[in-house]
Design a protein around this motif. Structure first.
Motif, PDB file in Angstrom:
ATOM      1  N   HIS A 122       0.834  -1.198   0.000  1.00 63.26           N
ATOM      2  CA  HIS A 122       0.000   0.000   0.000  1.00 63.26           C
ATOM      3  C   HIS A 122       0.877   1.258   0.000  1.00 63.26           C
ATOM      4  N   ARG A 145      -6.648   8.366   6.773  1.00 60.56           N
ATOM      5  CA  ARG A 145      -6.547   9.580   5.951  1.00 60.56           C
ATOM      6  C   ARG A 145      -5.389   9.483   4.968  1.00 60.56           C
ATOM      7  N   MET A 148      -6.617   7.428   2.184  1.00 58.83           N
ATOM      8  CA  MET A 148      -7.517   8.212   1.344  1.00 58.83           C
ATOM      9  C   MET A 148      -6.734   9.099   0.385  1.00 58.83           C
ATOM     10  N   GLU A 149      -5.650   9.713   0.855  1.00 52.40           N
ATOM     11  CA  GLU A 149      -4.850  10.596   0.002  1.00 52.40           C
ATOM     12  C   GLU A 149      -4.337   9.881  -1.237  1.00 52.40           C
ATOM     13  N   HIS A 150      -4.069   8.589  -1.085  1.00 56.36           N
ATOM     14  CA  HIS A 150      -3.529   7.814  -2.206  1.00 56.36           C
ATOM     15  C   HIS A 150      -4.610   7.058  -2.965  1.00 56.36           C
ATOM     16  N   GLY A 151      -5.880   7.318  -2.641  1.00 53.83           N
ATOM     17  CA  GLY A 151      -6.966   6.706  -3.388  1.00 53.83           C
ATOM     18  C   GLY A 151      -7.191   5.238  -3.096  1.00 53.83           C
ATOM     19  N   VAL A 152      -6.584   4.733  -2.007  1.00 55.92           N
ATOM     20  CA  VAL A 152      -6.769   3.325  -1.660  1.00 55.92           C
ATOM     21  C   VAL A 152      -8.194   3.087  -1.176  1.00 55.92           C
ATOM     22  N   GLY A 154     -12.067   5.391  -0.106  1.00 53.31           N
ATOM     23  CA  GLY A 154     -12.765   6.645  -0.337  1.00 53.31           C
ATOM     24  C   GLY A 154     -13.176   7.385   0.915  1.00 53.31           C
ATOM     25  N   SER A 155     -13.051   6.743   2.083  1.00 55.74           N
ATOM     26  CA  SER A 155     -13.465   7.379   3.331  1.00 55.74           C
ATOM     27  C   SER A 155     -12.770   6.699   4.497  1.00 55.74           C
ATOM     28  N   GLU A 158     -14.559   3.442   5.211  1.00 56.22           N
ATOM     29  CA  GLU A 158     -14.166   2.357   4.308  1.00 56.22           C
ATOM     30  C   GLU A 158     -12.812   1.787   4.701  1.00 56.22           C
TER      31      GLU A 158
END
Length: 288
Positions: A122, A145, A148-152, A154-155, A158
């Motif tokens: 990741h 967070r 989330m920054e890396h698009g792994v 969405g929230s 999640e």
């Protein structure tokens, strides 16, 4: 006549896993029409001095903390239970020593989870997670967070559902204070212990009426009855337990800023209950 409810007794700041500074937290509370909030960051009183200097006229802040504890289920499995402590002496040796142990353990745990995720491919870094955490220990919301920054994901929700839950292969264990220890420690420090969200998640299976009753002689003072994770049935059950045991009934949003979709003040505590908590505590609230 319905009781006045202008208090939210469970909020978090950037000193644990919230996103608001103390100044932003009291500003949000004022905008929501609250007169009283409690600052209850996880296992720390680190934000007390900052928020004491930010209280606007006409408001007050009850200094507190949310203690991370464990309690055994019937099969011996240790289940997380959160305990709110209000108005205790923050320099009490028992609490100071236990928090330092938890802090050291948690700091290492956060780094271990990050490393497990990195080893699995990741695209996050420990350095970035530390930047996100700021002055607080690395917690799973900070890791979420970064993911989330890396698009792994969405929230934050999640991230917990998919990667950061207790049963995840990336999870690292943490030896928490036991529930009975925490109730005893808060009481010994002159504080007011209240069980948080007793019917949320796994805690519901261990916090039976009998377990709650066993904590009363140790100093347990209340139950958080109104909470966003409690449905009507849970609220009715907890109110009945509290009434039978003569415990205070509180209501709180569990506000975390942008880390959770909870509005400050969406659940509240009756003003007369707030006065009883203040009367029972060892220290005074911060008043603007």
């Amino acid at each position: 006549m319905a009781p006045e409810m202008t208090a939210d007794l469970h909020t978090h700041s950037m000193f644990s896993d919230g996103t608001d500074t103390p100044a932003e937290l009291v500003a949000a509370a004022r905008s929501a029409g609250l007169t009283t909030i409690a600052l209850t960051d996880h296992d720390t009183a680190g934000g007390w001095d900052d928020i004491a200097a930010q209280v606007p006229a006409g408001m007050r802040v009850i200094p507190g903390a949310e203690f991370s504890t464990k309690h055994p289920d019937v099969d011996g499995t240790l289940v997380t239970v959160h305990l709110l402590g209000y108005l205790f002496h923050r320099d009490d040796p028992g609490i100071v020593g236990e928090w330092q142990r938890v802090k050291d353990d948690r700091a290492g745990r956060g780094a271990r989870i990050v490393q497990n995720l990195i080893d699995a491919g990741h695209p996050i870094t420990l350095e970035r997670v530390r930047e996100i955490a700021g002055p607080s220990n690395i917690g799973r919301p900070h890791i979420a967070r970064a993911l989330m920054e890396h698009g792994v994901v969405g929230s934050v929700a999640e991230a917990f559902d998919e990667l950061l839950h207790d049963g995840s292969p990336y999870y690292a264990t943490l030896r928490s204070t036991t529930l009975t220890e925490a109730v005893t420690q808060i009481t010994a420090a002159g504080g007011v212990p209240v069980i948080a969200h007793a019917r949320a998640r796994a805690a519901a299976s261990v916090l039976t009426a009998e377990v709650i009753e066993s904590l009363v002689p140790l100093g347990l003072a209340g139950l958080e009855v109104r909470h966003p994770d409690h449905d009507d049935a849970a609220r009715t059950e907890l109110a009945d337990i509290a009434g039978n045991l003569h415990l205070l009934q509180t209501g709180s949003s569990d506000y975390h800023g942008t880390n959770k979709s909870l509005r400050i003040g969406q659940e509240r505590t009756a003003d007369d209950v707030v006065e009883q908590i203040i009367a029972a505590g060892a220290v005074a609230p911060f008043v603007g």
